[in-house]
Write an enzyme that holds these catalytic residues in place. Sequence first.
Site, short mmCIF file in Angstrom:
data_model
loop_
_atom_site.label_atom_id
_atom_site.label_comp_id
_atom_site.label_asym_id
_atom_site.label_seq_id
_atom_site.Cartn_x
_atom_site.Cartn_y
_atom_site.Cartn_z
N GLY A 139 -32.53 14.01 35.93
CA GLY A 139 -32.33 15.46 36.04
C GLY A 139 -32.31 15.81 37.52
CB SER B 62 -26.43 16.86 39.67
OG SER B 62 -26.22 15.69 40.39
CD GLU C 281 -27.10 -1.48 41.38
OE1 GLU C 281 -26.81 -2.66 41.63
OE2 GLU C 281 -26.42 -0.53 41.76
CB SER D 135 -17.85 12.28 45.92
OG SER D 135 -18.01 12.79 47.22
#
Lengths: 397, 339
Positions: A124, A126, A245, A372
């Site tokens: 939880g 964005s 990760e 992005s």
Amino acid sequence: MNDTHLEALRLEVRSWLAANAPKGWREASRTHEDFFKAQRGWFLKLVEGGYAIPHWPAEWPGGGRSLAEQKVIYEELADGDTPRLLLSFASTFHAFSTIHECGTEEQKKRYLPKILEGETWCQGFSEPNAGSDLASLKTRAERVTKDGRELYVVNGQKIWSTMAQYADRCMLLVRTSSDGPKQAGITYLLMDMKAPGVTVRPINQIQGDQEFCEVFLDNVEIPVSERVGEEGAGWAVAQTTLSSERGLTLMELSYRMRGAMWRIAELIRKNSRSDDPGVLRDFGELATKVASACAIADQFLANRINGIERTGDASIVKNTYSRTLRDFSLLGLRLGGMDEQYLAPIVFGDLTTGNWMADFMNSYAWTIAGGSEEVQRKIIAERMLEMPREPKGWVVA
Amino acid sequence: MIERSELHDAAQKAFPHDALKPDRAESWKLIAEMGWLMLPLPEDAGGLGLGRDSAAAIHFELGRALCTAPVIPAMLTVQALGASETLEDRESWIERACGGEFIAINLRGGGDVTATGDTLTGTLPAVADADMASHVLVFAKGLAALVPLDAAGVTVSERPLWDESRRLFDVTLSGHAVEPALVVARGDASHRLAIRLQAELLFALAADSLGGATTILELTIEYLKTRNQFDRPLGMFQALQHRCADLKVMLGAAEALLWSEAVKPDATLAQAGGLKAHATEVYRFVCEEAIQLHGGIGLTDEIYCHLFMKRANLNVQLGGDADHWREALGREVLAALAG
């Protein structure tokens, strides 16, 4: 850790997968619910086999694997065309690292064993108005004492929570203060998804999947004991979550893309274009790009195994993979021709399915999610190439 | 065992990449002295027996400095000598070649040299630095032989290039009778040698290209940091930052491919071709962007951009172009994935 040892591990994993990996899993999951069940079953099977959590410490069954060993296991999972571990990803990487590194003893005891029983977590982080600019999040948490219990009362909205519709728990970032720099007022909480006031609404994606959800929080009460780190220290804890990760997934995905090259080959043959020089060139170019994506992901992990990680390297790997995935799906889409414009069932949990319109639309998941392409470019330009930063403080004229 | 990083360090010291386009004669002397020409030779031929990645490390660094000496063709012809089973006095040839006697070779493929018996006729294009070579290694059907460039019936003419860092010549043979002692290979062995040298050439060009692209990208970023317009360094504009970041990504991924392919013993010729096509296209594109990002000064010979751009475009053509190699690789991968 020598090569003989790693090769032995490779053979061990390969033979275990030959006996245990599900076959025909793409066709078996026609609904999202079936997909969820299949994911859960496969994860529990891998836990049993000892390959689900190689990155956890040695006190856990199947844990204590070196990064070189983890790489071998992920290579085999990819090359064996096994279902990707999507449902358990946030649990075994994000939730585990966060709780293991920053949680209390009580939290570790309560939550970590449950992950191996199939309890799943979602993120939880964005919000509708906090995407790339995550630190500007506005979900409020107010600290109150109610019936002698210390609580946070949370109100707000989260978005892009992967598989939240199936999640038992949530790693939640909330704002506990609006003073000072925006990062400083953020607090990290662990939330029960079944708590009163939590509403989950899956988001319909353009290719027909529902991989992400919106999560609405209406006076949700979260005990203070569910806080990770100090109040106001959530931003730093979130960095632990997000860096848990590094490299394994992109290596795995690059290998899977390489393993899916036959789908384009099949398309070329089906359309009798095996002697079309233009098509062969595009196919050859793609083969080189896919090999290049595998090579950079391998190099990134090899460097990490040797203790080397330069700022920006991970961004290069991600932008390489995401662009190559786009190229891959676009070539399939182009060669598929008119056929691809007729609706066909989608496959859950795979990025290179041969439903080329769906694959093309799905490829945006990697140029947009997880930081992005544009955010990665900024990281590369400012932190790696050391180009001057823009002045802060843009004001609407 | 020499680590690749040691070769990079040594080559950077000998050819610092802030001294672009160094003098050819001095560079050639230095290359021979460094012993680099022996790198890819097998140990039983007096070499170091190192893999393609070692040679590629040298080509990468010399590409960074826009090296003008014929290190790429020389490494190819030294390997041909090492592989020869027919050459008389092979050991002394190897010693001469490693010591700095340059034997040239065609870098483009093609040409129309035909062999009638052991007599060669035709024109060999794109022979690098023939003016400083004693011999040229010529391949014709079923025959590979050294041809002395001062022999009767051999003419050498330079073809001026746009690339100012290299020199190419046409070598014309009019009924040149090959000396039996200078036959390097015959029949199948000649064909295999030609394929092997072609693969080595493709790796060398890929390495040279990615080295060159690395330097021109660094120089471009440096320029954007120092050139001010609108009261700020150009490098502060995000539009330009993103373009540089994309170039860095492109280059990083291509370089990773180079080093991973260079250590694969079973890399096919088409894979080497695919790599070369990709690396040279990346080089060409980085140079294209470099000129644009420099603005007007990039169109003048007062600055380095054009040197890289011209070399990149030549690299695109040498060893076979991207259309050729991508098609060949596409065909090979398609066949390997037969349904």
